[in-house]
Design an enzyme around this catalytic site. Structure first.
Site, PDB file in Angstrom:
ATOM      1  N   ASP A  68     -22.157  -8.586   2.105  1.00  0.00           N
ATOM      2  CA  ASP A  68     -21.534  -9.265   1.347  1.00  0.00           C
ATOM      3  C   ASP A  68     -21.110  -8.278   0.203  1.00  0.00           C
ATOM      4  OD1 ASP A  68     -18.609 -10.588   1.523  1.00  0.00           O
ATOM      5  OD2 ASP A  68     -19.559 -11.990   0.476  1.00  0.00           O
ATOM      6  N   GLU A  99     -22.101 -15.282  -9.343  1.00  0.00           N
ATOM      7  CA  GLU A  99     -20.707 -15.718  -9.218  1.00  0.00           C
ATOM      8  C   GLU A  99     -21.650 -17.288  -9.140  1.00  0.00           C
ATOM      9  OE1 GLU A  99     -18.183 -14.415  -5.959  1.00  0.00           O
ATOM     10  OE2 GLU A  99     -19.676 -13.302  -4.633  1.00  0.00           O
ATOM     11  N   ARG A 101       0.580 -14.086  14.231  1.00  0.00           N
ATOM     12  CA  ARG A 101       0.364 -15.096  15.049  1.00  0.00           C
ATOM     13  C   ARG A 101       1.491 -16.186  15.046  1.00  0.00           C
ATOM     14  NH1 ARG A 101      -4.072 -14.500  18.596  1.00  0.00           N
ATOM     15  NH2 ARG A 101      -3.139 -15.719  19.769  1.00  0.00           N
ATOM     16  N   LYS A 147     -12.677  -4.632   3.333  1.00  0.00           N
ATOM     17  CA  LYS A 147     -14.428  -4.971   3.714  1.00  0.00           C
ATOM     18  C   LYS A 147     -14.368  -6.074   4.805  1.00  0.00           C
ATOM     19  CE  LYS A 147     -17.210  -6.307   1.167  1.00  0.00           C
ATOM     20  NZ  LYS A 147     -16.739  -8.261   0.384  1.00  0.00           N
ATOM     21  N   HIS A 156     -19.770  -3.717  -2.976  1.00  0.00           N
ATOM     22  CA  HIS A 156     -19.665  -3.388  -4.880  1.00  0.00           C
ATOM     23  C   HIS A 156     -21.160  -3.283  -5.683  1.00  0.00           C
ATOM     24  CE1 HIS A 156     -16.332  -5.493  -2.828  1.00  0.00           C
ATOM     25  NE2 HIS A 156     -16.679  -6.580  -2.680  1.00  0.00           N
TER      26      HIS A 156
HETATM   27  C1  BG6 Z   1     -15.987  -9.530  -1.634  1.00  0.00           C
HETATM   28  C2  BG6 Z   1     -17.139 -10.812  -1.475  1.00  0.00           C
HETATM   29  O1  BG6 Z   1     -15.902  -8.733  -1.204  1.00  0.00           O
HETATM   30  O2  BG6 Z   1     -16.079 -10.477  -3.351  1.00  0.00           O
HETATM   31  C3  BG6 Z   1     -17.046 -12.413  -2.084  1.00  0.00           C
HETATM   32  O3  BG6 Z   1     -16.775 -11.747   0.223  1.00  0.00           O
HETATM   33  C4  BG6 Z   1     -17.308 -12.243  -3.470  1.00  0.00           C
HETATM   34  O4  BG6 Z   1     -18.031 -13.006  -0.939  1.00  0.00           O
HETATM   35  C5  BG6 Z   1     -15.936 -11.572  -3.987  1.00  0.00           C
HETATM   36  O5  BG6 Z   1     -17.570 -13.617  -3.646  1.00  0.00           O
HETATM   37  C6  BG6 Z   1     -16.108 -11.537  -5.296  1.00  0.00           C
HETATM   38  O6  BG6 Z   1     -15.346 -10.810  -6.118  1.00  0.00           O
HETATM   39  P1  BG6 Z   1     -15.018 -10.808  -7.549  1.00  0.00           P
HETATM   40  O7  BG6 Z   1     -13.889 -10.141  -7.787  1.00  0.00           O
HETATM   41  O8  BG6 Z   1     -14.253 -12.655  -8.030  1.00  0.00           O
HETATM   42  O9  BG6 Z   1     -16.048 -10.478  -8.246  1.00  0.00           O
END
Ligand code: BG6
Length: 487
Positions: A229, A210, A43, A142, A234
Site C-alpha cells: 500500500d 499515519e 452501476r 494504485k 509512495h
Molecule cells: C494511499 C493509501 O495511497 O495513501 C492509504 O492507500 C493511505 O492507505 C494514503 O492512507 C495516505 O495518503 P496521504 O496523502 O494521506 O498521506
C-alpha cells in the site's frame, strides 16, 4: 480546451473524497480548462440530476473549506453528468461512446478509479468500442497489481491498447507540494548538490506515519498490507526523488529514466538482510488522540487471525557511486503516534572537533511533507561563551533554520490531486510513473513478500498510538542510530 473526463468508479470513495474536491478547487482557482465535462460512470441507475445531487450530498462530508456553497456547487454541477455501465458488458461501452460522441473535444480522459481487477477488462473493452483514440488518455490508480506478475499482466494489456505516452499511472505523493519542492531544492539550487553524496551524508530516513487506522477499507487492506500500500509506491518514489541523479531536462522521460536507475541500484535482498533489515508490525488496541481505538484484527473486514502488516520499517542501500555505503531507512505505518511524513538527511559529523558539540549530533536537513510542509536545516551555533569568544572548549548549541512553505506560498498552494488532474488534462507526464519504474519497484519488494509468506512468526504487535514495534528501533540501533523522535 474542451475535455471529457470520465470517472470509472464514479460513485466510489476516491471520486467524492479526493477527485471531485480537487476539481472543485481547480474550478475555483480558474485553472480548470473551460469547456469541460466530468462524466461519472457507475452501476447504479442514476440520471445526471441524481448524480449531481449525490455528489453535492457527499460534499457535506468533505473538509470545511473544500465544501462549495449551493450557488458555487450549482455552477460546478453544470459540468457533471452520468453514464450507467456494467463494466463487463460490451454494449454499455457503446452507450459511453454515444455520450462522448455528443460533442467535439480535444481530450478524453478515462480515469480508472475501480478495483484494479477491472483494469484489464476496461482497457480491452475501450479498445473494442474504438474508444482508444489518439486523443484519449488513461489514468490508473494504485495499486496496479499485487505482485510483479500481476503488475506486468496489467501493463501488458494497457500497453496493447494505449501508447505509453497516453498512460498516467498515479502516485499522489508525487503531486504533493513538498515533493515538488524537493525537486526544486535539488535541481533548482546549487547549494546542496556538492554535499548530496556519500562523502557528506551519513544516512537518510524516510518516515510516513499515519494516525488513522484502516477506516472502512479493512477488506481491501487485509489483502494488501503496508508494504504494497505504501512502500512499493509512495516511499520508493520519495527515495527516488532523494537519490536520483540530476535529469538532463525537466521532461517526463528524463526524470523517469533517472528514477529507474535508482530502483535498479537498490541493494538486492539476501536471506540474511530479509531477516535483519525488515520489520513488519500490526497494531493492537491503544489510544490515539486520547481516544481508545480497536486493534487491527478487530476492524471490519479483517480476519481475526490476520497476519497482514500495518507497519513496515526497513533498511536498504543504493549500490552506485553517489550512495555506496549510505543506509536508507524507510518506515511507514497506520495508527502511529502522529500523522507525520518527513525525510531526514543526516550529514556526517565534523572530521575534527574543536568545540564541544552535543554528543552524537550532526547537521541535518529535514524535508517535511505533512502535516507541515517545509524545510528545516539543523546547524550548530554558539552564544557568547564565558571563556571568551572563539576559545577552545566553547560549547555549541543546536539551532535551526525553518522554512515554512505554507506560510510563504499560502493560498497559491495546489493540492496533490488537483495538481495531478490538471497535469493529465494538460498531457504532462512528469509526475506519473512509467511501467518500467513500477515493475522495478515490484521486483524489489517481492522477495520481502515471499519471505513473509514463508515465515510463520507473523507481524510484531504494537499498540495503536505508538511509533511501531520495538524491533524497528532495534533495527536502526544496530547501526548506532535512532529514529528522529527517539534521538
Ligand atoms: C494511499 C493509501 O495511497 O495513501 C492509504 O492507500 C493511505 O492507505 C494514503 O492512507 C495516505 O495518503 P496521504 O496523502 O494521506 O498521506
Amino acid at each position: 480546451m474542451a475535455f471529457d473526463l470520465v470517472f470509472f468508479g464514479g460513485t466510489g470513495d476516491l471520486v467524492w473524497r479526493k477527485l471531485m474536491p480537487a476539481l472543485l478547487q481547480a474550478f475555483r482557482h480558474g485553472t480548470l480548462p473551460e469547456g469541460g465535462r466530468i462524466i461519472g460512470v457507475g452501476r447504479d441507475a442514476l440520471s445526471d440530476a441524481q448524480y449531481r445531487q449525490s455528489i453535492q450530498a457527499k460534499f457535506e462530508r468533505v473538509e470545511g473549506d473544500k465544501r462549495p456553497n449551493p450557488e458555487e456547487f450549482a455552477r460546478f454541477a453544470e459540468l457533471l453528468c452520468y453514464v450507467r455501465m456494467d463494466l463487463s458488458r460490451p454494449a454499455d461501452y457503446a452507450a459511453l461512446q454515444a455520450r462522448l460522441a455528443e460533442r467535439e473535444t480535444d481530450t478524453v480522459v478515462m480515469y480508472l478509479s475501480t478495483a484494479p481487477t477491472l483494469f484489464t477488462t476496461i482497457c480491452e473493452q475501450l479498445a473494442a468500442a474504438g474508444l482508444n483514440t489518439p486523443k484519449t488518455r488513461i489514468v490508473l490508480e494504485k495499486p496496479l497489481g499485487h505482485d510483479l506478475a500481476s503488475n506486468r499482466a496489467i501493463n501488458a494489456v494497457v500497453g496493447r491498447v494505449f501508447r505509453e505516452q497516453q498512460v498516467f499511472r498515479i502516485d499522489h505523493y508525487l503531486g504533493k507540494p513538498a515533493v515538488q519542492n524537493l525537486f526544486a531544492l535539488r535541481f533548482g539550487n546549487t547549494l546542496f548538490e556538492p554535499l548530496w553524496r556519500r562523502e557528506h551524508i551519513a544516512n537518510i530516513q524516510i518516515t510516513i506515519a499515519e494516525e488513522l487506522g484502516v477506516e472502512k477499507r479493512g477488506g481491501f487492506y487485509e489483502g494488501t498490507g503496508a508494504l504494497r500500500d505504501m512502500v512499493q509506491n509512495h516511499a520508493l518514489q520519495l527515495l527516488c526523488a532523494i537519490a536520483m541523479e540530476p535529469p538532463i531536462n525537466a521532461h517526463a522521460d528524463a526524470i523517469r529514466d533517472e528514477k529507474l536507475k535508482v530502483l535498479r541500484a537498490l541493494r538486492r535482498w539476501t536471506p540474511e538482510t530479509l531477516g535483519q533489515h525488515v520489520v513488519r508490525g500490526q497494531y493492537s488496541t491503544g489510544t490515539v488522540d486520547g481516544q481508545a481505538v480497536p486493534g487491527y484484527r478487530d476492524e471490519g473486514g479483517v480476519n481475526p487471525g490476520s497476519s497482514t502488516e500495518t507497519f513496515v520499517a526497513l533498511r536498504t542501500e543504493i549500490d552506485n557511486w553517489r550512495w555506496a555505503g549510505v543506509p536508507f531507512y524507510i518506515r511507514t505505518g497506520k495508527r502511529m503516534a502522529a500523522r507525520e511524513a518527513h525525510i531526514e538527511v543526516n550529514f556526517r559529523p565534523t572530521p575534527h572537533q574543536i568545540f564541544h558539540a552535543p554528543l552524537g549530533q550532526a547537521n541535518k536537513l529535514v524535508i517535511h511533507l505533512q502535516p507541515k510542509d517545509g524545510l528545516e536545516l539543523h546547524l550548530f551555533a554558539t552564544g557568547q561563551s564565558k571563556r571568551g569568544p572563539g576559545g577552545a572548549g566553547q560549547t555549541l548549541a543546536p539551532v535551526h533554520l525553518d522554512l515554512d512553505f505554507d506560510k510563504r506560498f499560502g493560498s497559491e498552494r495546489v493540492g496533490a490531486y488537483e495538481r495531478l488532474l490538471l497535469d493529465v488534462l494538460d498531457g504532462r507526464l512528469n509526475l506519473f510513473v512509467r511501467s518500467d519504474e513500477q515493475e522495478e519497484a515490484w521486483r524489489w519488494v517481492e522477495p520481502i513478500l515471499q519471505h513473509w509468506s514463508a515465515d510463520p512468526a507473523g507481524p510484531r504487535p504494537y499498540h495503536a498510538g505508538t511509533w511501531g514495534p520495538s524491533a524497528s528501533s532495534a533495527m536502526i540501533a544496530r547501526d548506532g542510530l535512532c529514529w528522529s523522535e527517539e534521538c
